[in-house]
Design an enzyme around this catalytic site. Structure first.
Site, short mmCIF file in Angstrom:
data_model
loop_
_atom_site.label_atom_id
_atom_site.label_comp_id
_atom_site.label_asym_id
_atom_site.label_seq_id
_atom_site.Cartn_x
_atom_site.Cartn_y
_atom_site.Cartn_z
N TYR A 146 98.86 -11.60 54.44
CA TYR A 146 98.03 -11.52 53.24
C TYR A 146 96.54 -11.52 53.60
O TYR A 146 95.78 -10.64 53.20
CB TYR A 146 98.35 -12.70 52.32
CG TYR A 146 97.65 -12.66 50.98
CD1 TYR A 146 97.97 -11.70 50.03
CD2 TYR A 146 96.68 -13.61 50.65
CE1 TYR A 146 97.34 -11.68 48.79
CE2 TYR A 146 96.06 -13.60 49.42
CZ TYR A 146 96.38 -12.63 48.50
OH TYR A 146 95.76 -12.61 47.27
N PHE A 192 102.71 -28.20 39.91
CA PHE A 192 102.44 -29.50 39.30
C PHE A 192 102.93 -29.55 37.85
O PHE A 192 103.54 -30.52 37.41
CB PHE A 192 100.95 -29.82 39.36
CG PHE A 192 100.46 -30.30 40.70
CD1 PHE A 192 101.32 -30.51 41.75
CD2 PHE A 192 99.11 -30.56 40.89
CE1 PHE A 192 100.86 -30.96 42.99
CE2 PHE A 192 98.63 -31.02 42.11
CZ PHE A 192 99.50 -31.21 43.17
N ASP A 273 96.86 -24.28 56.13
CA ASP A 273 96.47 -24.56 54.74
C ASP A 273 95.00 -24.97 54.74
O ASP A 273 94.63 -25.94 55.40
CB ASP A 273 97.33 -25.67 54.16
CG ASP A 273 97.15 -25.83 52.66
OD1 ASP A 273 97.49 -24.87 51.94
OD2 ASP A 273 96.69 -26.88 52.21
#
Length: 314
Positions: A146, A192, A273
């Site tokens: 990506y 979430f 990350d």
């Protein structure tokens, strides 16, 4: 200016469908192209049958022959879960697909707005990230299909502009959320909310102190429109909300708004990350007179309401 013929690739996706809504509302004739790899017919169902809306099932990795005055290129899975599912497909969309979109624009004499990403900054060593920052990207990591695909796509846009005087516009999108995000797309806001609505603990990765900025979808679409229709810059221009929140703060906000009492749990931090992510939007303010208007609490309330309806319908 309205009444244009506008092509939206990836038009049945989360962002693409909101953009199609806005363009139809403005009076444009919209050609929506999507291969439904990560997009959904449900997102554009309400537009089917509209006299100014046309849907074509097509993969931009193959050449496309239509006529358009403007092209918004949104075709590419954007969540890590989606783009890592088929990494070769992801990178082909951003490279071969980009060549096809630019070739179409060259033939039609169309202006192209390409939606790039904050992921091209990788795990940034500069904070907040201005457009001049070249990034800190792992070219062989799990996110590289990506990150590097989008970097190549930007290079293609610039080189078509220089070689063929093609009118291009490049925006770099920071975390965006809102209604129509797929409930299972693996991004933090949807994760979430769905965990909270189902009474499950919210999953934090690492210590939960890594930061993101969250832009509500309506604000982002306004940025797209303004970027496409201005003539001062080709970009790239960052589009995102400069308000910065830790993952723990986001989780607390979701728990508060949903009324959930499920708490939080911790998992190891995924490879590559980013620890911080926040846009410098001074160029968007200067060239587009654009700044997000929706605060996180307002946007989360609207998004949670959407997911409640989705959960009730299942």
């Amino acid at each position: 200016m309205s009444g244009k013929t506008v092509l939206v690739t990836g038009g049945a996706g989360f962002l693409g469908s909101h953009l199609c809504d806005r363009l139809v509302e403005m009076g444009d004739d919209v050609i929506c192209v999507d291969n439904f790899f990560s997009g959904s017919k449900q997102n554009i169902k309400h537009l089917l049958g509209h006299p100014r809306f046309e849907l074509i099932r097509h993969d931009i990795v193959r050449p496309l022959f239509v006529e358009a005055e403007q092209i918004y290129n949104l075709a590419c899975p954007a969540s890590p879960k989606a783009y890592q599912y088929n990494p070769i497909k992801t990178i082909k969309t951003s490279t071969v697909g980009m060549v096809n979109v630019l070739g179409l624009a060259k033939r039609c004499g169309a202006r192209v707005l390409h939606t790039s990403t904050s992921e091209i900054y990788g795990d940034p060593e500069v904070h907040p990230q201005p457009e001049e920052y070249w990034g800190n990207v792992n070219p062989v990591g799990p996110r590289s299909c990506y990150d590097e695909g989008k970097r190549v796509a930007e290079s293609l846009c610039i080189n078509y502009h220089l070689a063929h005087q093609l009118e291009v516009r490049i925006v770099r999108i920071f975390n965006t959320y809102g209604p129509r995000m797929h409930p299972d797309d693996g991004r933090v806001v949807s994760n979430f909310i769905m965990q909270a609505l189902h009474g499950k603990p919210l999953t934090l990765y690492g210590d939960g102190l890594q930061t993101r900025s969250f832009c509500y979808v309506d604000d982002l679409i306004e940025g797209f429109i303004r970027m496409m229709n201005q003539t001062e810059t080709i970009g790239p221009v960052n589009l995102g909300n400069p308000g910065e929140f830790t993952m723990k703060q986001l989780a607390q906000a979701v728990l508060e708004i949903t009324g959930a009492t499920s708490g939080m749990t911790h998992e190891p931090l995924p490879q590559d990350d980013p620890k911080q992510r926040c846009p410098d939007i001074s160029k968007a303010e200067k060239y587009l007179n654009w700044r997000p208007e929706t605060n996180l609490h307002q946007g989360l309330q609207r998004t949670i309401e959407f997911y409640r309806h989705v959960s009730e319908a299942q």
